[in-house]
Write an enzyme that holds these catalytic residues in place. Structure first.
Site, PDB file in Angstrom:
ATOM      1  CG  LEU A 149      22.923  26.210  49.991  1.00  0.00           C
ATOM      2  CD1 LEU A 149      22.673  25.839  51.451  1.00  0.00           C
ATOM      3  CD2 LEU A 149      22.909  27.724  49.831  1.00  0.00           C
ATOM      4  N   GLY A 150      27.078  25.478  48.338  1.00  0.00           N
ATOM      5  CA  GLY A 150      28.283  24.671  48.119  1.00  0.00           C
ATOM      6  C   GLY A 150      29.397  25.397  47.385  1.00  0.00           C
ATOM      7  CB  CYS A 153      34.247  23.311  47.217  1.00  0.00           C
ATOM      8  SG  CYS A 153      34.786  21.709  47.794  1.00  0.00           S
ATOM      9  CE  LYS A 162      39.860  16.298  43.505  1.00  0.00           C
ATOM     10  NZ  LYS A 162      39.978  17.733  43.282  1.00  0.00           N
ATOM     11  N   GLY A 297      49.107  26.021  32.098  1.00  0.00           N
ATOM     12  CA  GLY A 297      49.267  26.070  33.555  1.00  0.00           C
ATOM     13  C   GLY A 297      49.432  24.669  34.107  1.00  0.00           C
ATOM     14  CB  ILE A 301      43.016  23.266  38.900  1.00  0.00           C
ATOM     15  CG1 ILE A 301      42.606  23.512  40.365  1.00  0.00           C
ATOM     16  CG2 ILE A 301      41.788  23.325  37.986  1.00  0.00           C
ATOM     17  CD1 ILE A 301      41.949  24.857  40.637  1.00  0.00           C
ATOM     18  CG  ASP A 429      39.250  30.192  47.674  1.00  0.00           C
ATOM     19  OD1 ASP A 429      39.741  29.451  48.535  1.00  0.00           O
ATOM     20  OD2 ASP A 429      38.881  29.787  46.548  1.00  0.00           O
ATOM     21  CG  HIS A 561      50.608  -6.134  57.924  1.00  0.00           C
ATOM     22  ND1 HIS A 561      51.528  -5.534  57.105  1.00  0.00           N
ATOM     23  CD2 HIS A 561      50.536  -7.435  57.556  1.00  0.00           C
ATOM     24  CE1 HIS A 561      52.021  -6.456  56.263  1.00  0.00           C
ATOM     25  NE2 HIS A 561      51.423  -7.617  56.521  1.00  0.00           N
TER      26      HIS A 561
HETATM   27  P1  FAD Z   1      33.782  29.665  47.139  1.00  0.00           P
HETATM   28  O1  FAD Z   1      33.680  28.212  47.091  1.00  0.00           O
HETATM   29  O2  FAD Z   1      34.372  30.400  45.980  1.00  0.00           O
HETATM   30  O3  FAD Z   1      32.329  30.213  47.412  1.00  0.00           O
HETATM   31  C1  FAD Z   1      32.018  31.578  47.394  1.00  0.00           C
HETATM   32  C2  FAD Z   1      30.524  31.697  47.200  1.00  0.00           C
HETATM   33  O4  FAD Z   1      30.175  33.070  47.315  1.00  0.00           O
HETATM   34  C3  FAD Z   1      30.073  31.273  45.801  1.00  0.00           C
HETATM   35  O5  FAD Z   1      29.014  30.364  45.916  1.00  0.00           O
HETATM   36  C4  FAD Z   1      29.644  32.570  45.121  1.00  0.00           C
HETATM   37  O6  FAD Z   1      28.569  32.386  44.222  1.00  0.00           O
HETATM   38  C5  FAD Z   1      29.233  33.406  46.329  1.00  0.00           C
HETATM   39  N1  FAD Z   1      29.320  34.842  46.101  1.00  0.00           N
HETATM   40  C6  FAD Z   1      30.407  35.561  45.729  1.00  0.00           C
HETATM   41  N2  FAD Z   1      30.098  36.874  45.687  1.00  0.00           N
HETATM   42  C7  FAD Z   1      28.800  36.982  46.025  1.00  0.00           C
HETATM   43  C8  FAD Z   1      27.916  38.081  46.156  1.00  0.00           C
HETATM   44  N3  FAD Z   1      28.301  39.336  45.947  1.00  0.00           N
HETATM   45  N4  FAD Z   1      26.639  37.820  46.530  1.00  0.00           N
HETATM   46  C9  FAD Z   1      26.209  36.553  46.742  1.00  0.00           C
HETATM   47  N5  FAD Z   1      27.004  35.481  46.639  1.00  0.00           N
HETATM   48  C10 FAD Z   1      28.290  35.695  46.299  1.00  0.00           C
HETATM   49  N6  FAD Z   1      40.053  22.706  47.171  1.00  0.00           N
HETATM   50  C11 FAD Z   1      40.328  21.631  47.959  1.00  0.00           C
HETATM   51  O7  FAD Z   1      40.519  21.792  49.153  1.00  0.00           O
HETATM   52  N7  FAD Z   1      40.403  20.370  47.424  1.00  0.00           N
HETATM   53  C12 FAD Z   1      40.204  20.139  46.106  1.00  0.00           C
HETATM   54  O8  FAD Z   1      40.276  18.993  45.662  1.00  0.00           O
HETATM   55  C13 FAD Z   1      39.906  21.233  45.266  1.00  0.00           C
HETATM   56  N8  FAD Z   1      39.683  21.044  43.950  1.00  0.00           N
HETATM   57  C14 FAD Z   1      39.348  22.102  43.172  1.00  0.00           C
HETATM   58  C15 FAD Z   1      39.107  21.872  41.824  1.00  0.00           C
HETATM   59  C16 FAD Z   1      38.762  22.919  40.991  1.00  0.00           C
HETATM   60  C17 FAD Z   1      38.482  22.663  39.540  1.00  0.00           C
HETATM   61  C18 FAD Z   1      38.652  24.249  41.546  1.00  0.00           C
HETATM   62  C19 FAD Z   1      38.276  25.400  40.669  1.00  0.00           C
HETATM   63  C20 FAD Z   1      38.900  24.479  42.878  1.00  0.00           C
HETATM   64  C21 FAD Z   1      39.249  23.413  43.703  1.00  0.00           C
HETATM   65  N9  FAD Z   1      39.518  23.598  45.066  1.00  0.00           N
HETATM   66  C22 FAD Z   1      39.831  22.528  45.849  1.00  0.00           C
HETATM   67  C23 FAD Z   1      39.456  24.930  45.690  1.00  0.00           C
HETATM   68  C24 FAD Z   1      38.136  25.119  46.456  1.00  0.00           C
HETATM   69  O9  FAD Z   1      37.060  24.942  45.571  1.00  0.00           O
HETATM   70  C25 FAD Z   1      38.083  26.505  47.076  1.00  0.00           C
HETATM   71  O10 FAD Z   1      39.221  26.707  47.874  1.00  0.00           O
HETATM   72  C26 FAD Z   1      36.842  26.663  47.954  1.00  0.00           C
HETATM   73  O11 FAD Z   1      35.668  26.487  47.208  1.00  0.00           O
HETATM   74  C27 FAD Z   1      36.832  28.048  48.604  1.00  0.00           C
HETATM   75  O12 FAD Z   1      35.707  28.172  49.402  1.00  0.00           O
HETATM   76  P2  FAD Z   1      35.103  29.597  49.764  1.00  0.00           P
HETATM   77  O13 FAD Z   1      33.943  29.323  50.680  1.00  0.00           O
HETATM   78  O14 FAD Z   1      36.142  30.520  50.219  1.00  0.00           O
HETATM   79  O15 FAD Z   1      34.592  30.217  48.388  1.00  0.00           O
END
Ligand code: FAD
EC number: 1.8.1.4
Length: 588
Positions: A149-150, A153, A162, A297, A301, A429, A561
């Site tokens: 899970l997770g 992120c 991090k 870019g 990130i 997202d 402080h």
């Molecule tokens: P996600 O984390 O993308 O999770 C979606 C989940 O859905 C995934 O586990 C995927 O496998 C699953 N999934 C998708 N489609 C299907 C399907 N059809 N069936 C079953 N499972 C499925 N954000 C911050 O706030 N702070 C940070 O410091 C930060 N650093 C980052 C660093 C990097 C390198 C990256 C790439 C991103 C970073 N982010 C950061 C952004 C952050 O990771 C995302 O905004 C966050 O994970 C979004 O959460 P979410 O639950 O929308 O989707």
């Protein structure tokens, strides 16, 4: 004068006869430069092909199932006058045209499992939605294709980056101690052990989540979920550490659903497959430390990963199409970061495009076009492509549930996180920018509470952003640049860390704290901090904005402080003229 331009398939890394699996545009659509036209799929990757010119699409020459090679025409675009010029990539994408709701399918078969709440995707949005739903008493099933899970992120995003940045920051800090008379030897880096540390951090957190899911009786179905109608989802079960199919399908029947399927890395079409070319996930694998590295870019990130590799020994180049690195915060904040980090870079190429990437035996050769582009292709040992992320809305069968998905793959929602189908919600997202974990979690709680019948809304005034670079850059709410662009009258106050006892004691007084107030109401509406631990402090400014605080509220709050956080109170004192830690202010 209008002009018809052919939008063509660019260099796609030598592949030919590649499948078109998605077409985002149709005749009559207006496209901006860099807006995705189609998605291509090879046996190794999917990639979106962006528009090279802006204008109105006159004819689309490909459809889903077409096979294309470099040079094939995708569409004809009519570009008028200035629009024929490539638009600045800073120009916002055109607002999504209202999309007609698809006609939902109807599943005639039975179901293997039933639940009140189905959550698709176990990222920070998904697991938070599932846990909150269960806490509210709903029988909840969480569908996730990966073993842990997770989501992004915890597994390949916020947390592993991090974990590595922490180690880099300690190395850099120890090196600075030399100026204070404390010398350590040059660090000896065991990259396997460092990678192991990062894995351990991920394991601790994902393991903790699995335990919490169990404690809440949230059932996890491991597989790829595809909606088959508004109340059923088919899950193709997966196995192993990735998403290998077990060739077994189950169907889950649900009363309500929350879509939290997240986003994926954007692939640039002209970039070949090579182990020396990585995205953020590949960079986090930390396979080796290159001598010379290119970051494509200049966003957060890319710069965070660049910081890690640079501290471990790589020399960096960065190429960015826009006129500055780290878009988002005010330039005065970024300037402090840039000055402190110039030593990491050989070449910062702004207003510059990457036009070709070639993998040769002795390195990756990259050609650039633009303001600071070198004439000859440059050789790199590692190239990190950090060109953004795209939502997964088109890959979950949303249309079978009647859920609207925009051309770009986002799912539109209202302030209660509801899609156009009243019992289906979407968060994280997949619903839009900013793509940040804390936004996803906040939306998750709203969606679960609304689904449970509570009057919850997404009514947060602000969402903070942080670059965990060294120094960190954190900002929230109104920026000076935004106020200027929108003609909003503001007052700002700045407390320089050169006057902060704690920052001086730490030997890191390059930063500053800035507050932005509405000139009429005098309430704080924005803030920015650049300096060590800026990200840990910006939450106070967020709270002040949410509570409608003015400078007196913040300034009269006793801050401990000597702390860096004190700088927020002092910036507020600067605003009402009572700061005694700076030279006397001139009478206004
Ligand atoms: P996600 O984390 O993308 O999770 C979606 C989940 O859905 C995934 O586990 C995927 O496998 C699953 N999934 C998708 N489609 C299907 C399907 N059809 N069936 C079953 N499972 C499925 N954000 C911050 O706030 N702070 C940070 O410091 C930060 N650093 C980052 C660093 C990097 C390198 C990256 C790439 C991103 C970073 N982010 C950061 C952004 C952050 O990771 C995302 O905004 C966050 O994970 C979004 O959460 P979410 O639950 O929308 O989707």
């Amino acid at each position: 004068m209008s002009q018809l331009i052919e939008l063509k398939v660019p260099d796609i890394g030598g592949h030919s006869g590649v499948d078109v699996i998605e077409v985002f545009v149709k005749a009559g659509d207006t496209v901006a430069v860099e807006e995705s036209l189609i998605t291509l799929e090879t046996d190794k990757a999917t990639m979106e092909v962006p528009a090279s010119h802006a204008g109105v699409i006159k004819e689309v020459k490909v459809s889903v199932g077409s096979k294309v090679s470099e040079g094939d025409v995708i569409a004809l675009v009519e570009a008028a006058g200035a629009a024929a010029e490539a638009l600045s990539p800073a120009a916002p994408a055109p607002a999504a045209a209202p999309v007609e709701a698809p006609k939902a399918a109807s599943h005639a078969g039975g179901a293997d499992f039933e639940c009140e709440m189905l959550v698709l995707g176990a990222g920070p949005g998904g697991y938070s939605a599932a846990f909150r739903s269960a806490d509210l008493g709903m029988k909840t099933i969480l569908v996730e294709r990966y073993a842990t899970l997770g989501g992004v992120c915890l597994n390949v995003g916020c947390i592993p980056s991090k974990a590595l940045l922490h180690n880099a920051a300690v190395i850099d800090e120890v090196a600075h101690l030399e100026a204070n008379g404390i010398k350590f030897g040059k660090p000896e880096i065991d990259i396997d052990q460092l990678r192991g540390y990062k894995e351990k951090v991920i394991g601790k957190l994902t393991g903790g989540l699995a335990g919490m899911a169990k404690a809440r009786k949230v059932d996890i179905v491991r597989g790829i979920g595809t909606f088959i109608d508004p109340h059923h989802i088919a899950v193709d079960l997966t196995t192993g550490s990735g998403k290998d199919l077990k060739n077994e399908r189950v169907v889950v029947k649900f009363q309500k659903a929350i879509i939290a399927a997240g986003s994926r890395v954007v692939k640039l079409p002209f970039i070949p497959e090579d182990p020396r070319i990585v995205d953020s996930t590949g960079a986090l694998e930390l396979k080796f430390v290159p001598k010379k590295m290119l970051v494509i870019g200049g966003g957060i990130i890319g710069l965070e990963m660049g910081t890690v590799y640079s501290t471990l020994g790589a020399r960096l180049d960065v190429v960015e199409m826009m006129d500055g690195l780290m878009q988002g915060p005010d330039r005065d904040l970024v300037k402090v970061w840039q000055k402190m980090n110039e030593h990491r870079f050989d070449n910062i190429m702004l207003n510059t495009k990457t036009t070709a990437v070639e993998a040769r035996e002795d390195g990756i050769y990259v050609t650039f076009e633009g303001e600071k582009a070198p004439k000859e292709p440059q050789r790199y040992d590692l190239v990190l492509v950090a060109a953004g992320r795209a939502p997964n809305g088109k890959f979950i069968g949303a249309e079978n549930a009647g859920v609207v998905v925009t051309d770009r793959g986002f799912i539109p929602v209202d302030k209660q996180m509801r899609t156009n189908v009243p019992h289906i919600f979407a968060i994280g997202d997949i619903v839009g920018q900013p793509m940040l974990a804390h936004k996803a979690v906040h939306e998750a709680h709203v969606a679960a509470e609304v689904a449970h019948g509570e009057k919850a809304y997404f009514d947060a005034r602000v969402i903070p952003g942080v670059a965990y670079t060294d120094p960190e850059v954190a900002w929230v709410g109104m920026t000076e640049a935004q106020a200027k662009a929108e003609g909003i009258k503001i007052e700002k106050s700045v407390f320089p860390w050169a006057a902060s006892g704690r920052a001086i004691a730490n030997g890191r007084d390059e930063g500053f704290t800035k507050l932005i107030f509405d000139a009429e109401t005098h309430q704080v509406i924005g803030g920015g901090i650049v300096g060590t631990h800026a990200g840990d402090m910006i939450g106070e400014v967020c709270l002040a904005i949410e509570m409608g605080c003015d400078a007196t509220d913040i300034g009269k709050t006793i801050h401990p402080h000597p702390t860096l956080g004190e700088s927020i109170g002092m910036a507020a004192e600067v605003a009402h003229g009572s700061c005694t830690d700076l030279p006397p202010q001139r009478k206004k």
